[in-house]
Design a protein around this motif. Structure first.
Motif, PDB file in Angstrom:
ATOM      1  N   GLU A  80       0.829  -1.204   0.000  1.00 38.56           N
ATOM      2  CA  GLU A  80       0.000   0.000   0.000  1.00 38.56           C
ATOM      3  C   GLU A  80       0.863   1.253   0.000  1.00 38.56           C
ATOM      4  N   ARG A  81       1.970   1.186   0.724  1.00 37.31           N
ATOM      5  CA  ARG A  81       2.895   2.328   0.774  1.00 37.31           C
ATOM      6  C   ARG A  81       3.470   2.599  -0.610  1.00 37.31           C
ATOM      7  N   MET A  82       3.819   1.541  -1.343  1.00 41.13           N
ATOM      8  CA  MET A  82       4.361   1.733  -2.686  1.00 41.13           C
ATOM      9  C   MET A  82       3.283   2.190  -3.662  1.00 41.13           C
ATOM     10  N   THR A  83       2.050   1.801  -3.431  1.00 39.91           N
ATOM     11  CA  THR A  83       0.954   2.335  -4.252  1.00 39.91           C
ATOM     12  C   THR A  83       0.879   3.848  -4.079  1.00 39.91           C
ATOM     13  N   LEU A  84       1.086   4.324  -2.858  1.00 36.56           N
ATOM     14  CA  LEU A  84       1.113   5.763  -2.600  1.00 36.56           C
ATOM     15  C   LEU A  84       2.320   6.414  -3.267  1.00 36.56           C
ATOM     16  N   VAL A  85       3.479   5.759  -3.223  1.00 33.79           N
ATOM     17  CA  VAL A  85       4.673   6.286  -3.884  1.00 33.79           C
ATOM     18  C   VAL A  85       4.423   6.467  -5.376  1.00 33.79           C
ATOM     19  N   TRP A  86       3.842   5.460  -6.017  1.00 34.12           N
ATOM     20  CA  TRP A  86       3.619   5.548  -7.465  1.00 34.12           C
ATOM     21  C   TRP A  86       2.492   6.528  -7.785  1.00 34.12           C
ATOM     22  N   HIS A  87       1.527   6.683  -6.888  1.00 37.61           N
ATOM     23  CA  HIS A  87       0.493   7.709  -7.083  1.00 37.61           C
ATOM     24  C   HIS A  87       1.132   9.094  -7.115  1.00 37.61           C
ATOM     25  N   ASN A  88       2.144   9.305  -6.322  1.00 40.16           N
ATOM     26  CA  ASN A  88       2.844  10.590  -6.312  1.00 40.16           C
ATOM     27  C   ASN A  88       3.743  10.734  -7.536  1.00 40.16           C
TER      28      ASN A  88
ATOM     29  N   HIS B  19     -12.317   6.574 -12.826  1.00 36.80           N
ATOM     30  CA  HIS B  19     -11.050   6.421 -13.535  1.00 36.80           C
ATOM     31  C   HIS B  19      -9.878   6.353 -12.545  1.00 36.80           C
ATOM     32  N   LEU B  20      -9.919   7.214 -11.538  1.00 38.66           N
ATOM     33  CA  LEU B  20      -8.798   7.255 -10.587  1.00 38.66           C
ATOM     34  C   LEU B  20      -8.744   6.005  -9.722  1.00 38.66           C
ATOM     35  N   MET B  21      -9.885   5.443  -9.379  1.00 33.43           N
ATOM     36  CA  MET B  21      -9.877   4.186  -8.631  1.00 33.43           C
ATOM     37  C   MET B  21      -9.331   3.056  -9.488  1.00 33.43           C
ATOM     38  N   ARG B  22      -9.616   3.080 -10.765  1.00 31.37           N
ATOM     39  CA  ARG B  22      -9.050   2.071 -11.654  1.00 31.37           C
ATOM     40  C   ARG B  22      -7.534   2.239 -11.727  1.00 31.37           C
ATOM     41  N   GLN B  23      -7.070   3.492 -11.852  1.00 35.00           N
ATOM     42  CA  GLN B  23      -5.630   3.710 -11.874  1.00 35.00           C
ATOM     43  C   GLN B  23      -4.992   3.270 -10.553  1.00 35.00           C
ATOM     44  N   ASN B  24      -5.666   3.539  -9.453  1.00 30.86           N
ATOM     45  CA  ASN B  24      -5.176   3.118  -8.147  1.00 30.86           C
ATOM     46  C   ASN B  24      -4.973   1.609  -8.117  1.00 30.86           C
ATOM     47  N   ALA B  25      -5.901   0.868  -8.721  1.00 34.60           N
ATOM     48  CA  ALA B  25      -5.769  -0.586  -8.788  1.00 34.60           C
ATOM     49  C   ALA B  25      -4.596  -0.993  -9.669  1.00 34.60           C
ATOM     50  N   THR B  26      -4.385  -0.276 -10.761  1.00 36.09           N
ATOM     51  CA  THR B  26      -3.251  -0.576 -11.641  1.00 36.09           C
ATOM     52  C   THR B  26      -1.932  -0.346 -10.917  1.00 36.09           C
ATOM     53  N   LEU B  27      -1.831   0.757 -10.197  1.00 35.10           N
ATOM     54  CA  LEU B  27      -0.611   1.042  -9.441  1.00 35.10           C
ATOM     55  C   LEU B  27      -0.351  -0.036  -8.404  1.00 35.10           C
ATOM     56  N   ARG B  28      -1.414  -0.487  -7.732  1.00 30.11           N
ATOM     57  CA  ARG B  28      -1.259  -1.526  -6.710  1.00 30.11           C
ATOM     58  C   ARG B  28      -0.825  -2.855  -7.335  1.00 30.11           C
ATOM     59  N   THR B  29      -1.382  -3.172  -8.480  1.00 27.84           N
ATOM     60  CA  THR B  29      -1.038  -4.418  -9.163  1.00 27.84           C
ATOM     61  C   THR B  29       0.452  -4.481  -9.478  1.00 27.84           C
ATOM     62  N   HIS B  30       1.037  -3.359  -9.863  1.00 32.98           N
ATOM     63  CA  HIS B  30       2.453  -3.332 -10.271  1.00 32.98           C
ATOM     64  C   HIS B  30       3.370  -2.731  -9.213  1.00 32.98           C
ATOM     65  N   ALA B  31       2.841  -2.398  -8.048  1.00 35.33           N
ATOM     66  CA  ALA B  31       3.598  -1.602  -7.070  1.00 35.33           C
ATOM     67  C   ALA B  31       4.918  -2.224  -6.662  1.00 35.33           C
ATOM     68  N   LEU B  32       4.972  -3.555  -6.582  1.00 34.57           N
ATOM     69  CA  LEU B  32       6.200  -4.255  -6.207  1.00 34.57           C
ATOM     70  C   LEU B  32       6.691  -5.153  -7.338  1.00 34.57           C
ATOM     71  N   GLY B  33       6.158  -4.930  -8.531  1.00 32.52           N
ATOM     72  CA  GLY B  33       6.477  -5.800  -9.651  1.00 32.52           C
ATOM     73  C   GLY B  33       7.571  -5.246 -10.535  1.00 32.52           C
ATOM     74  N   ASN B  34       7.328  -5.289 -11.846  1.00 29.79           N
ATOM     75  CA  ASN B  34       8.318  -4.864 -12.831  1.00 29.79           C
ATOM     76  C   ASN B  34       8.062  -3.405 -13.198  1.00 29.79           C
TER      77      ASN B  34
END
Length: 437
Positions: free
Chosen positions: A89-97, A111-126
């Motif tokens: 969740e912390r990295m989702t916030l980092v990528w949101h910024n 739209h922003l909630m969908r983007q939030n989900a995209t950021l979370r999906t990849h937050a610790l990935g590639n």
């Protein structure tokens, strides 16, 4: 020599920087344990839904928060407070910024909630996959006019920020105005359809060959934006720019030359694995034993400090707490501009200090049951500073803060116990050791 087991300060600092703070239970569980074990647990994230299910105990259902900006902010803050995967969740916030996107109707809250989900999906990935996903994300297509980007007159907004803010930076600036124009041509063709989905329209795409950053990009249709992501990330400055952002977002604002940034950048260049880069950073002595004398401390954002306090005190987020963050200038889904919110000492201002004090009193009221008639959090005696520090997930209080509490209690000698507790909490949540980790 084997690494030293964790002190309470290690636990408090690590979780305070990357996991919205420690609780008393965290101090009890991890003090004396191997530092690497806690890093491993933070990174070992089980698969979690990107958006809440109807039975998600950590959040309200998604259908309840599709309209009001305040509701979606409350939803995300509550998820930060209750999540079993705080680093995710912390990295989702980092990528949101990092990929700062705000309300403009469109993008709207859906739209922003969908983007939030995209950021979370990849937050610790590639990281390469994350940049590619954001490029054709509907909220971003709207926010930086990508949906208007078509031949024969490309819109350059996203292409410019793609280089300056998202992949390469400007120190040094390795791209030119010609690169921006050519990149905009490569990004042409994407719209948001009537169902809110990204859609590639070949007739809107510039099919001619482009040359960006010295590389020739032949027409690749719907996959061409991915070729451009690869070209950008192949630049030597890309890994260093993104490594610097990770260090600044979790550890300290680095100097122009910084060995931790160098090591994180080298790890990113090998595989673009965010998790691998974070593991190296969190285990580094430069992170664990960051030099206070050299300014290597992390100034927490208002969201982090308020989420930490709410977590430690077992207080759910309500509209009032969301509003307090708005007053401090940290309104989720509404960044100040496309470059996001500041990192570092810019959060330490007279305005934020005053609102932190008000927020502490609100939290104290909620923790004491407010209108529920029952206490949620058992508070210590006002003078028991060790118990207060432990309750809030801190290893201890500084001499200055302890002295300030003592002076306050002497002045408030005739006040009731509850009023004294409220004052002590406000002093601690306004202290340097709460804001700076």
């Amino acid at each position: 020599m084997a690494p030293k087991p964790m002190t309470a300060l290690d636990v408090s600092r690590l979780l305070g920087r990357v996991a919205f703070g420690a609780t008393a239970a965290d101090l009890d569980r991890w003090t004396g344990k191997p530092y690497a074990d806690l890093v491993d647990e933070l990174l070992s994230v089980a698969t979690m839904p990107a958006l809440p299910r109807g039975d998600d105990a950590q959040a309200v259902t998604f259908t309840q928060v599709t309209q009001s900006p305040q509701q979606v902010r409350q939803w995300w803050l509550e998820r930060m407070r209750t999540t079993s995967a705080p680093l995710l969740e912390r990295m989702t916030l980092v990528w949101h910024n990092h990929f700062a996107t705000g309300l403009r109707y469109p993008p709207d809250t859906t739209h922003l909630m969908r983007q939030n989900a995209t950021l979370r999906t990849h937050a610790l990935g590639n990281l390469r996959d994350l940049v590619a996903a954001v490029t054709v994300d509907p909220a971003m297509l709207y926010f930086l006019n990508g949906h208007e980007n078509a031949t024969p007159e490309p819109n350059e907004n996203y292409a410019r920020e793609f280089f300056e803010l998202f992949t390469l930076g400007v120190r040094p600036q390795v791209y030119t105005e010609r690169d921006v124009r050519e990149a905009a041509r490569a990004f042409t063709g994407w719209i948001v359809d009537g169902n809110g989905e990204p859609q590639f329209v070949a007739a809107r795409h510039d099919a001619r060959t482009k040359k960006v950053l010295g590389r020739t990009i032949a027409n690749a249709g719907a996959q061409e934006y991915e070729r451009l992501v690869d070209v950008a990330l192949a630049q030597p400055v890309a890994s260093r720019f993104l490594a610097r952002k990770l260090v600044a977002s979790l550890a300290y604002v680095p100097a122009e030359r910084d060995t931790l940034v160098d090591r994180v950048a080298a790890t990113l260049r090998r595989t673009w694995s965010i998790a691998d880069a974070l593991r190296l950073m969190l285990l580094a002595d430069d992170f664990r034993y960051a030099s206070v004398a050299r300014g290597r401390q992390y100034v927490r954002t208002p969201v982090e400090t308020v989420v930490h306090a709410a977590k430690a005190l077992n207080v759910s987020f309500d509209p009032n707490l969301v509003w307090q963050l708005d007053r401090m200038g940290h309104s989720l889904f509404d960044p100040v501009d496309v470059s996001g919110w500041p990192l570092g000492a810019e959060w330490v201002t007279p305005v934020t200090a005053m609102v932190r004090y008000d927020t502490a009193l609100t939290l104290w009221s909620r923790a004491n049951g407010d209108r529920l008639g029952r206490a949620v959090t058992p508070f210590a005696a006002p003078s028991d500073t060790k118990a207060w520090a432990r309750l809030l997930g801190l290893a201890g209080l500084s001499r200055n803060t302890s002295n300030a509490i003592g002076a306050y209690l002497r002045r408030a000698a005739k006040a009731g116990e509850a009023d004294k507790q409220a004052g002590v909490l406000a002093l601690i949540l306004s202290s340097p050791e709460w804001a700076v980790m």
